[in-house]
Design an enzyme around this catalytic site. Structure first.
Site, short mmCIF file in Angstrom:
data_model
loop_
_atom_site.label_atom_id
_atom_site.label_comp_id
_atom_site.label_asym_id
_atom_site.label_seq_id
_atom_site.Cartn_x
_atom_site.Cartn_y
_atom_site.Cartn_z
N LYS A 22 0.84 -1.21 0.00
CA LYS A 22 0.00 0.00 0.00
C LYS A 22 0.87 1.25 0.00
O LYS A 22 0.59 2.21 -0.73
CB LYS A 22 -0.92 0.00 1.21
CG LYS A 22 -1.73 1.27 1.38
CD LYS A 22 -2.44 1.27 2.73
CE LYS A 22 -3.23 2.53 2.97
NZ LYS A 22 -2.44 3.65 3.44
N LYS A 98 13.04 14.04 -24.39
CA LYS A 98 12.72 15.08 -25.37
C LYS A 98 11.57 15.95 -24.86
O LYS A 98 11.69 17.18 -24.79
CB LYS A 98 12.33 14.45 -26.71
CG LYS A 98 11.83 15.46 -27.76
CD LYS A 98 11.33 14.79 -29.01
CE LYS A 98 10.09 13.98 -28.86
NZ LYS A 98 8.83 14.72 -28.71
#
Length: 135
Positions: A22, A98
């Site tokens: 969790k 990029k």
């Protein structure tokens, strides 16, 4: 009993493993929320609709799987160049670097701080398992 409470039940391991599971899942969730706030600030500074951005994010995450889409390996070890995932993650890293670079450049032009994006551009490739310098 658990199947009544939720639609996805995973046996994570011994006692305590579920809590660790969790925490790892929620760490990703809230880091992603923080990244979303950076993207919202950038979008707002660029004059874009935050509601439309949210719609696009939810739509594309439904198609791509969001961050879970890169979680197919059993380990976080550095990838061997012969590994199938090496080519996939090299491409993901190239596109990510990029686009992160363009987003960071836009943020600088607009005076928006994007520390997670600046951290991500350096950590994406190694985080996906590419050797340092291969991105």
């Amino acid at each position: 009993m658990l199947r009544v409470l939720g639609s996805k039940v995973v046996h994570a391991g011994p006692i305590g493993a579920g809590t660790k599971f969790k925490l790892a899942r929620n760490m990703m969730h809230f880091i992603a929320f923080t990244a979303a706030t950076e993207a919202q600030r950038l979008a707002e500074a660029a004059g874009l609709s935050l509601k439309d951005l949210g719609d696009v994010v939810r739509h594309t995450d439904a198609i791509t799987g969001g961050p879970g889409a890169i979680m197919h390996r059993e380990t976080t070890a550095v990838l061997d160049p012969d590994d199938f995932w090496y080519g996939v993650f090299s491409n993901v890293t190239s596109l990510g670097v990029k686009d992160l670079g363009f987003a960071i450049e836009l943020a600088h032009q607009l005076g928006v701080e994007v520390p997670l994006a600046e951290l991500a551009i350096d950590r994406l490739g190694p985080g996906l398992g590419l050797p340092e310098g291969d991105h």
